[in-house]
Design a protein around this motif. Structure first.
Motif, PDB file in Angstrom:
ATOM      1  N   MET A  69       0.837  -1.195   0.000  1.00 58.37           N
ATOM      2  CA  MET A  69       0.000   0.000   0.000  1.00 58.37           C
ATOM      3  C   MET A  69       0.877   1.253   0.000  1.00 58.37           C
ATOM      4  SD  MET A  69      -2.896   1.583   0.053  1.00 58.37           S
ATOM      5  CE  MET A  69      -4.136   0.325   0.421  1.00 58.37           C
ATOM      6  N   ILE A  70       0.532   2.214  -0.844  1.00 55.96           N
ATOM      7  CA  ILE A  70       1.226   3.495  -0.922  1.00 55.96           C
ATOM      8  C   ILE A  70       0.232   4.590  -0.563  1.00 55.96           C
ATOM      9  CG2 ILE A  70       2.541   5.094  -2.360  1.00 55.96           C
ATOM     10  CD1 ILE A  70       3.900   2.426  -1.963  1.00 55.96           C
ATOM     11  N   TYR A  71       0.659   5.506   0.311  1.00 53.68           N
ATOM     12  CA  TYR A  71      -0.168   6.661   0.635  1.00 53.68           C
ATOM     13  C   TYR A  71       0.335   7.859  -0.182  1.00 53.68           C
ATOM     14  CZ  TYR A  71      -1.894   4.156   4.768  1.00 53.68           C
ATOM     15  OH  TYR A  71      -2.477   3.239   5.628  1.00 53.68           O
ATOM     16  N   VAL A  72      -0.598   8.582  -0.780  1.00 54.07           N
ATOM     17  CA  VAL A  72      -0.287   9.806  -1.513  1.00 54.07           C
ATOM     18  C   VAL A  72      -1.052  10.953  -0.874  1.00 54.07           C
ATOM     19  CG1 VAL A  72      -0.454  11.024  -3.712  1.00 54.07           C
ATOM     20  CG2 VAL A  72       0.184   8.604  -3.674  1.00 54.07           C
ATOM     21  N   TYR A  73      -0.313  12.015  -0.509  1.00 53.96           N
ATOM     22  CA  TYR A  73      -0.946  13.181   0.102  1.00 53.96           C
ATOM     23  C   TYR A  73      -0.659  14.406  -0.757  1.00 53.96           C
ATOM     24  CZ  TYR A  73      -1.777  17.098   3.249  1.00 53.96           C
ATOM     25  OH  TYR A  73      -2.230  18.270   3.795  1.00 53.96           O
ATOM     26  N   GLY A  74      -1.714  15.185  -1.044  1.00 52.42           N
ATOM     27  CA  GLY A  74      -1.522  16.423  -1.800  1.00 52.42           C
ATOM     28  C   GLY A  74      -2.841  17.132  -2.022  1.00 52.42           C
ATOM     29  N   HIS A  75      -2.759  18.403  -2.410  1.00 50.23           N
ATOM     30  CA  HIS A  75      -3.953  19.212  -2.637  1.00 50.23           C
ATOM     31  C   HIS A  75      -4.277  19.362  -4.123  1.00 50.23           C
ATOM     32  CE1 HIS A  75      -4.047  20.185   1.586  1.00 50.23           C
ATOM     33  NE2 HIS A  75      -2.794  20.616   1.540  1.00 50.23           N
ATOM     34  N   ASN A  76      -3.342  18.999  -4.980  1.00 54.91           N
ATOM     35  CA  ASN A  76      -3.557  19.082  -6.419  1.00 54.91           C
ATOM     36  C   ASN A  76      -4.092  17.740  -6.907  1.00 54.91           C
ATOM     37  OD1 ASN A  76      -3.090  18.960  -9.300  1.00 54.91           O
ATOM     38  ND2 ASN A  76      -1.796  20.787  -9.079  1.00 54.91           N
ATOM     39  N   LYS A  77      -5.373  17.697  -7.248  1.00 59.45           N
ATOM     40  CA  LYS A  77      -6.026  16.429  -7.602  1.00 59.45           C
ATOM     41  C   LYS A  77      -5.431  15.833  -8.878  1.00 59.45           C
ATOM     42  CE  LYS A  77     -10.452  17.346  -5.339  1.00 59.45           C
ATOM     43  NZ  LYS A  77     -11.932  17.444  -5.509  1.00 59.45           N
ATOM     44  N   ASP A  78      -5.141  16.670  -9.870  1.00 59.17           N
ATOM     45  CA  ASP A  78      -4.571  16.149 -11.120  1.00 59.17           C
ATOM     46  C   ASP A  78      -3.189  15.537 -10.874  1.00 59.17           C
ATOM     47  OD1 ASP A  78      -6.797  16.945 -12.531  1.00 59.17           O
ATOM     48  OD2 ASP A  78      -5.944  18.899 -13.100  1.00 59.17           O
ATOM     49  N   TYR A  79      -2.373  16.219 -10.038  1.00 62.23           N
ATOM     50  CA  TYR A  79      -1.035  15.702  -9.715  1.00 62.23           C
ATOM     51  C   TYR A  79      -1.148  14.337  -9.023  1.00 62.23           C
ATOM     52  CZ  TYR A  79       3.720  15.622  -7.797  1.00 62.23           C
ATOM     53  OH  TYR A  79       5.008  15.269  -7.477  1.00 62.23           O
ATOM     54  N   CYS A  80      -2.021  14.253  -8.030  1.00 64.96           N
ATOM     55  CA  CYS A  80      -2.199  13.003  -7.292  1.00 64.96           C
ATOM     56  C   CYS A  80      -2.745  11.904  -8.192  1.00 64.96           C
ATOM     57  CB  CYS A  80      -3.134  13.222  -6.104  1.00 64.96           C
ATOM     58  SG  CYS A  80      -2.445  14.289  -4.819  1.00 64.96           S
ATOM     59  N   SER A  81      -3.641  12.255  -9.111  1.00 65.06           N
ATOM     60  CA  SER A  81      -4.221  11.259 -10.007  1.00 65.06           C
ATOM     61  C   SER A  81      -3.176  10.693 -10.958  1.00 65.06           C
ATOM     62  CB  SER A  81      -5.365  11.901 -10.797  1.00 65.06           C
ATOM     63  OG  SER A  81      -5.898  10.976 -11.725  1.00 65.06           O
ATOM     64  N   ASP A  82      -2.344  11.556 -11.527  1.00 65.65           N
ATOM     65  CA  ASP A  82      -1.302  11.091 -12.456  1.00 65.65           C
ATOM     66  C   ASP A  82      -0.255  10.251 -11.726  1.00 65.65           C
ATOM     67  OD1 ASP A  82      -2.567  12.381 -14.522  1.00 65.65           O
ATOM     68  OD2 ASP A  82      -1.310  14.186 -14.406  1.00 65.65           O
ATOM     69  N   LEU A  83       0.090  10.662 -10.505  1.00 58.73           N
ATOM     70  CA  LEU A  83       1.058   9.890  -9.717  1.00 58.73           C
ATOM     71  C   LEU A  83       0.487   8.519  -9.371  1.00 58.73           C
ATOM     72  CD1 LEU A  83       3.715   9.647  -8.197  1.00 58.73           C
ATOM     73  CD2 LEU A  83       2.675  10.846  -6.270  1.00 58.73           C
ATOM     74  N   THR A  84      -0.803   8.467  -9.037  1.00 58.89           N
ATOM     75  CA  THR A  84      -1.456   7.199  -8.719  1.00 58.89           C
ATOM     76  C   THR A  84      -1.431   6.258  -9.919  1.00 58.89           C
ATOM     77  OG1 THR A  84      -2.911   8.245  -7.097  1.00 58.89           O
ATOM     78  CG2 THR A  84      -3.623   6.132  -7.999  1.00 58.89           C
TER      79      THR A  84
END
Length: 475
Positions: free
Chosen positions: A1-16
């Protein structure tokens, strides 16, 4: 499991998406409270924490890195590197592609797995380098020299090399050269035959012979006496040796690993270590830096020592205050990993609630400082340098006493000659024996016949004084 934290939804989506392509399951958070709650339920393989819009170090980030040392991967702006660099194993800048970030994270996980396979605890790039060397040379029979200051874990590296060899099930025998007297050391290494020396009532099998088929680890090889250096060189070159008092050549196929906290090149230059033996030992050199040079290893080491301590009540909660861990990271650890382990053990024993506190470590440092100041060691000197200074002071003091005694003897000799010159009815003598007799007699008279005091004033032993009293017929 990887946790991703951020306020930029597009950035988090692409990283995911990039992480999913590497078969990682991802959970995204946009507030710290939810991330903190998730950590209480399960510790992830890694955390991607986007700090581009953060102005300070979040408390949750300190807890992730300092209290439970799992991998933390950050996406940060260039200006934040200095601020956040101490809280991460990897730093990925925004200009990196998501594919590069995902690939880098996989490589980092592989490094962690490599460390675990070598039974090495840490996460610094320096320790990863050591693990890669173990991975390369472990499966061979090549001779390895491990260098580094005392307490860094040289024996752990030697055991890891043995475990990676083609014969991990065979014996691993370790000897500390400096812990054995030279007379005992030769017998321990080579063995001896019955009657080889006084007390050799039976044959003894040495470690060279016992380690056949396995690995022999010789620690502190820089302290090996010169006569045994010659014999060790023969073993390395011929893979054979003789027991003490024996005449039959014995073969060994043991794998040899050596370690030292000395600079053997300097020892060779000083004439204390054979140059040909140094070249024979230094086929492959693995250097372990001091703990102060790899602070990223401190948090995982602390956790490891707590989990394995019999004094720990570790239940998965955080047993170290963040303030204490920060002090651990700043302290220079002169005793390296060994000192860290002993400190953790001591603090656990003294802790009231099973938690290592900042206050407890401050008390340790204060007591250590007081202890260091109580020693007759000049400020800034190492223990070895201080010992040499004390020896020099003792020699200078002895020199002053000798000069004082010499002055006393010369003064009394001149006085004796003068008195003889003033006595016309007494024949003047320049005989050395006569003058020595007169000086001894005069000294005894001055101390009231106390022979011990007379011997001390004359700078000779009591037995020497007794012989001279008999020689000159003095009572």
């Amino acid at each position: 499991m990887i946790y991703v934290y951020g306020h930029n939804k597009d950035y988090c989506s692409d990283l995911t998406t990039a992480l999913n392509s590497k078969s990682f399951e991802v959970q995204v958070f946009d507030d710290r409270q939810s991330l903190g709650s998730a950590f209480k339920r399960a510790v992830p393989q890694g955390v991607f924490y986007d700090l581009r819009f953060e102005s300070d170090v979040p408390r949750i980030l300190e807890k992730i890195y300092l209290e439970d040392p799992e991998i933390v991967v950050l996406g940060v702006a260039e200006t934040h590197l200095e601020i956040f660099g101490q809280y991460t194993d990897q730093l990925f800048l925004p200009h990196k592609s998501f594919e590069e970030i995902a690939n880098g994270f996989v490589e980092h996980l592989n490094d962690r797995q490599l460390l675990a396979s070598c039974n090495l605890v840490g996460r610094s790039i320096e320790l990863v380098g050591v693990a890669r060397m173990i991975q390369q040379v472990g499966p061979t029979d090549i001779t390895v020299l491990i260098t580094g200051p005392s307490g860094v874990g040289k024996e752990m590296v030697a055991r890891a090399l043995h475990a990676k060899s083609g014969k991990p099930g065979e014996k691993f025998i370790g000897i500390n050269i400096s812990s054995l007297a030279p007379g005992v050391l030769e017998s321990e290494l080579f063995g001896h035959e019955r009657g080889a020396f006084t007390g050799a009532v039976s044959r003894r099998i040495g470690h060279f012979e016992l380690a056949t088929g396995g690995t022999l680890f010789l620690d502190e090889i820089g302290d090996l006496p010169p006569d045994l250096q010659v014999k060790l060189l023969r073993v390395l070159e011929d893979k054979s040796f003789f027991r003490v008092g024996g005449h039959k050549s014995i073969s060994t196929n043991a794998r040899f690993i050596f370690a030292t906290n000395k600079n053997l090149a300097d020892e060779v230059a000083a004439g204390r270590f054979r140059q040909d033996l140094f070249y024979r030992l230094n086929v492959v050199n693995i250097t372990i830096p001091p703990l102060s040079a790899r602070p990223k290893d401190i948090p995982p080491l602390v956790k490891e020592f707590i989990m394995k301590s019999r004094y720990s009540a570790y239940t998965g909660a955080h047993p170290v205050e963040p303030g204490a861990m920060k002090m651990f990271l700043r302290y220079h650890w002169p005793g390296n990993v060994r000192e860290l382990k002993n400190v953790i053990e001591s603090l656990l024993i003294l802790s009231e609630k099973g938690v290592v506190t900042k206050r407890a470590f401050e008390n340790y440092l204060q007591e250590k400082s007081l202890h260091d100041r109580s020693l007759p060691v000049p400020t800034g000197r190492s223990p070895q340098s201080a010992e040499h200074q004390l020896i020099i002071q003792a020699i200078l003091s002895l020199k002053e006493e000798i000069n004082a005694l010499r002055g006393y003897l010369v003064e009394n000799l001149q006085l004796n000659l003068t008195n003889n010159a003033q006595l016309p009815d007494q024949q003047q003598s320049l005989n050395l024996g006569d003058n020595e007799k007169n000086i001894i007699a005069k000294t005894l008279q001055e101390v009231g016949g106390n022979r011990k005091r007379a011997a001390a004033l004359l700078g000779i032993g009591e037995r020497t004084l007794y012989r001279k009293l008999d020689k000159y017929g003095l009572k």
